[in-house]
Design a protein around this motif. Structure first.
Motif, PDB file in Angstrom:
ATOM      1  N   GLN A   1      23.182  -4.197  -6.192  1.00 20.60           N
ATOM      2  CA  GLN A   1      23.305  -5.325  -5.263  1.00 20.60           C
ATOM      3  C   GLN A   1      23.148  -4.870  -3.816  1.00 20.60           C
ATOM      4  N   TRP A   2      22.041  -4.152  -3.570  1.00 21.80           N
ATOM      5  CA  TRP A   2      21.781  -3.638  -2.229  1.00 21.80           C
ATOM      6  C   TRP A   2      21.266  -4.718  -1.291  1.00 21.80           C
ATOM      7  N   GLY A   3      20.933  -5.889  -1.821  1.00 21.17           N
ATOM      8  CA  GLY A   3      20.396  -6.956  -0.992  1.00 21.17           C
ATOM      9  C   GLY A   3      21.468  -7.680  -0.205  1.00 21.17           C
ATOM     10  N   PRO A   4      21.068  -8.701   0.543  1.00 21.34           N
ATOM     11  CA  PRO A   4      22.036  -9.450   1.365  1.00 21.34           C
ATOM     12  C   PRO A   4      23.059 -10.164   0.512  1.00 21.34           C
ATOM     13  N   ARG A   5      24.322 -10.007   0.856  1.00 23.10           N
ATOM     14  CA  ARG A   5      25.407 -10.618   0.092  1.00 23.10           C
ATOM     15  C   ARG A   5      25.314 -12.143   0.160  1.00 23.10           C
ATOM     16  N   GLY A   6      25.473 -12.759  -1.004  1.00 24.24           N
ATOM     17  CA  GLY A   6      25.460 -14.212  -1.058  1.00 24.24           C
ATOM     18  C   GLY A   6      24.079 -14.830  -1.035  1.00 24.24           C
TER      19      GLY A   6
END
Length: 713
Positions: free
Chosen positions: A69-74
């Motif tokens: 989950q290295w992407g933007p949270r949410g």
């Protein structure tokens, strides 16, 4: 470039000044609190309108999604071109390919970071991982390009050149190598000590890092969790004494995630993080991946650290951000338009060329381990029913450091596309009776086995003993799923084993009994296409193993024994492995006709051109990985029994021959004289050998070194 135009004439913004002048001007303008702020990722100085890039994972493609989950949270994960794991990229032995992969990853990093629609990520890439896979039980073996320092270093240099670009003053992205040093056990990694002497430090464990700095131009590194000879790496004197002073790393030295706290809780080196942060900065750390600000601020207030200490560390970090153009005015950074001016063009990950590069990388990474009676490639004309059996055969599995690709092609999908007319039936193999029924119906059974890259379990859990990952070492290298292969082979002798794994496995039964075995690593968006290309003969495999595959657990050394001279790797192995380092088969045949040297003798300063003549004696065009090794015949100190010192992946047409010229340099023949703390070249004979695998070197020549002397790189 500046994220917002600075309406000032500060000297630190003037690209006409030297780096030192610009850095000195900025440091004198910063408050102490701002200097503390700079030691965190994605730091900002609003009053000066400065924003510095964050770090981003990028071991085999930019990671802005994936299981980690290295992407933007949410928000939805951001798609990126996703390549085979580093283990697979290392098995290509292709430096030209690695440079292209690095260049694309750097471009995608710029695209997301500078595109106002996304404004996410960063252009300091935590890649490559240049740790050496000295033991196949290491849980992060999938993240290593191999056990040999020359191979890993050479591949890393190519990747760094692509990532950072050709301009030494302006970089597309920065390469942050990890993990320094000898971070090659997961169980107890937060407190254990990797113990070995200075010679092994110089000649083995540090080699890829040194090459990355000196030859690749990297100016960033991550200090490892572990200690070396009792001193935690993030406060080890070697950071400054060797990495900075000798190798020239005038850039970032960052901690691993949470490592500051581990200095207190696990290493028990300091009573609190205040003392730990002060020691880290004095050791050269200038970026913390931890909660550090209150402790570092208190250390400054209490006099454990001075502002001069901070400046000495920060000036190197700022030098890296200068090279990224983050203190330049508009127009000065040649990469500033990436992502900002798209002009209706496809984003990098959606280009046909990017998909082709991922497919090429997958094709080249595949290693043919066995092919009895030329069972492969499969003949489409003779196949009516193909059984594909094994867990997750209809799914591409991603590891902890993967991104999220814009699409993916599973093994089943790739085989269905390539089979053209043949019926493809598949099952996950959990119901053995059902799997055997399908196998009996099929003309060919393709059994896909191996590890799950995240163990299909929680963070620190791996229920299957032969599985491993970050934080969990493997308990065995014996493949449990080989039982499934045996049961399928019992009902269909036309069985191909596809070992999809990030680790070596002891598959002795398979090697002794099955007609064909193929190895492929996880993670590529083109996994199914790449495997089908090889199975059906659209591509002749030429991948080579970058790690020795032992025959069984009994051939392994104790996990925490870091002295490889006791029998680790092909350089010191005492027993015959299942598969040798550099091993891999092809759909054609090659003959090594000769090896010649540009001179039969040389002084310690000369370079030797080694010409290897290779002929394709088969009927197919194919790549061959020409490998050059050396043996020391008169050394006064213990040397490896064999050392890789050159390689090149070349394509040769059927019936054609090619002269492959490799260079042998003085440093390739030197050893580290620990008593004098210097490199030394001996007066001796050196045997130079070449072939297609470390256990098959049919051509050789002798080189006489005429005089001994110290060698200074």
């Amino acid at each position: 470039m500046l994220k917002a135009s600075a309406q000032t004439d500060y000297p630190f913004l003037d690209p006409k000044l030297s780096d030192d002048e610009r850095i000195a001007d900025l440091l004198k303008r910063l408050t102490l609190d701002e200097k503390v702020e700079l030691m965190g990722g994605h730091s900002k100085i609003p009053r000066l309108k400065l924003v510095f890039s964050d770090e981003t994972e990028g071991l085999h493609g930019l990671a802005l999604g994936g299981p980690g989950q290295w992407g933007p949270r949410g928000r939805q994960p951001l798609p990126t071109t996703t390549f085979p794991q580093e283990k697979g990229l290392g098995e290509t032995w292709d430096t030209v390919l690695m440079k292209k992969i690095g260049a694309l990853e750097g471009e995608e990093g710029r695209y997301y970071y500078q595109n106002p629609v996304f404004d996410f990520g960063g252009i300091v890439m935590r890649a490559p991982n240049v740790d050496l896979s000295r033991d196949p039980r290491w849980g992060r073996t999938e993240e290593s390009m191999g056990e040999d320092p020359y191979l890993v270093g050479t591949m890393a240099v190519a990747f760094i050149h692509g990532l950072q670009g050709p301009n030494p003053k302006h970089w597309q992205a920065a390469s942050l190598m990890k993990h320094f040093l000898a971070n090659e056990n997961e169980n107890g990694r937060s407190y254990t000590s990797s113990d070995f002497d200075e010679r092994l430090f110089r000649e083995y464990y540090s080699v890829p890092f040194r090459m990355g700095f000196e030859q690749g131009g990297s100016r960033a590194v991550m200090a490892a969790y572990n200690s070396w000879n009792g001193t935690p790496m993030m406060i080890h004197p070697v950071l400054k004494d060797v990495m900075v002073t000798e190798w020239g790393n005038d850039g970032i030295i960052c901690t691993d995630g949470g490592a500051l706290g581990l200095l207190v809780t696990d290493h028990k080196s300091f009573p609190d993080k205040e003392h730990g942060s002060a020691a880290a900065v004095k050791a050269g750390i200038n970026r913390f991946l931890d909660e550090y600000k209150p402790d570092l601020t208190k250390a400054l207030k209490d006099g454990l650290l001075t502002e001069a200490d901070m400046d000495a560390s920060l000036k190197n970090m700022l030098r890296l951000h200068l090279r990224l153009g983050e203190m330049d005015p508009d127009g000065a950074d040649p990469y500033a338009k990436i992502g900002r001016q798209t002009n209706g063009m496809l984003p990098p990950w959606d280009r046909a060329s990017s998909r082709e590069l991922a497919r090429q990388a997958t094709d080249e990474s595949i290693v043919l381990l066995k092919n009895e009676n030329d069972m492969l490639p499969l003949n489409r004309e003779k196949l009516k029913v193909i059984a594909v059996i094994g867990p997750w055969t209809n799914e591409v599995l991603y590891d902890w450091y993967s991104g999220t690709p814009p699409y993916n092609v599973s093994i089943v999908q790739g085989i269905e596309e390539a089979a053209k007319g043949a019926k493809v039936i598949y099952t996950d193999g959990s119901n053995l009776a059902e799997a055997q029924v399908l196998a009996r119906k099929a003309d060919i059974a393709i059994v896909v086995v191996g590890n799950h890259p995240t163990c299909n379990a929680e963070w620190d859990q791996c229920p299957i003993p032969s599985n491993g990952k970050e934080d969990v070492d493997r308990k065995t290298i014996v493949l449990e799923q080989e039982e499934l292969v045996k049961k399928i082979f019992a009902v269909n002798p036309h069985t191909v084993e596809v070992l999809r794994s990030g680790f070596p496995y002891a598959i002795s039964w398979s090697q002794h009994n099955l007609p064909a075995i193929v190895h492929i690593t996880h993670n590529s968006e083109e996994e199914g296409h790449g495997l089908a290309d090889v199975l059906f003969g659209n591509y002749s495999p030429a991948g080579r193993l970058n790690q020795t595959w032992p025959a069984d657990d009994a051939q392994l050394q104790p996990m925490m024994d870091y002295d490889i001279r006791h029998g680790r790797t092909y350089m010191y192995a005492k027993e015959k492995p299942l598969y040798a380092f550099g091993y891999g088969l092809s759909y054609t045949s090659f003959v090594y006709e000769s090896l010649s040297l540009s001179a039969s003798s040389t002084n310690a300063e000369g370079k030797i051109a080694v010409t290897v003549k290779v002929k394709n004696t088969g009927t197919r065009s194919s790549d061959e990985v020409v490998q050059m090794y050396v043996q020391h015949l008169g050394s006064a100190v213990e040397r490896p029994q064999l050392e890789l010192k050159g390689f090149e992946r070349v394509n040769i047409e059927p019936g054609a021959e090619k002269n492959v010229v490799l260079e042998l340099n003085p440093h390739d023949l030197a050893y580290w004289d620990s008593a004098r703390h210097t490199w030394r070249i001996e007066k001796e004979q050196v045997r130079v050998l070449a072939g297609g695998s470390s256990d098959k070197l049919p051509v050789q020549a002798l080189l006489q070194i005429e005089a001994a002397r110290e060698y200074k790189p």
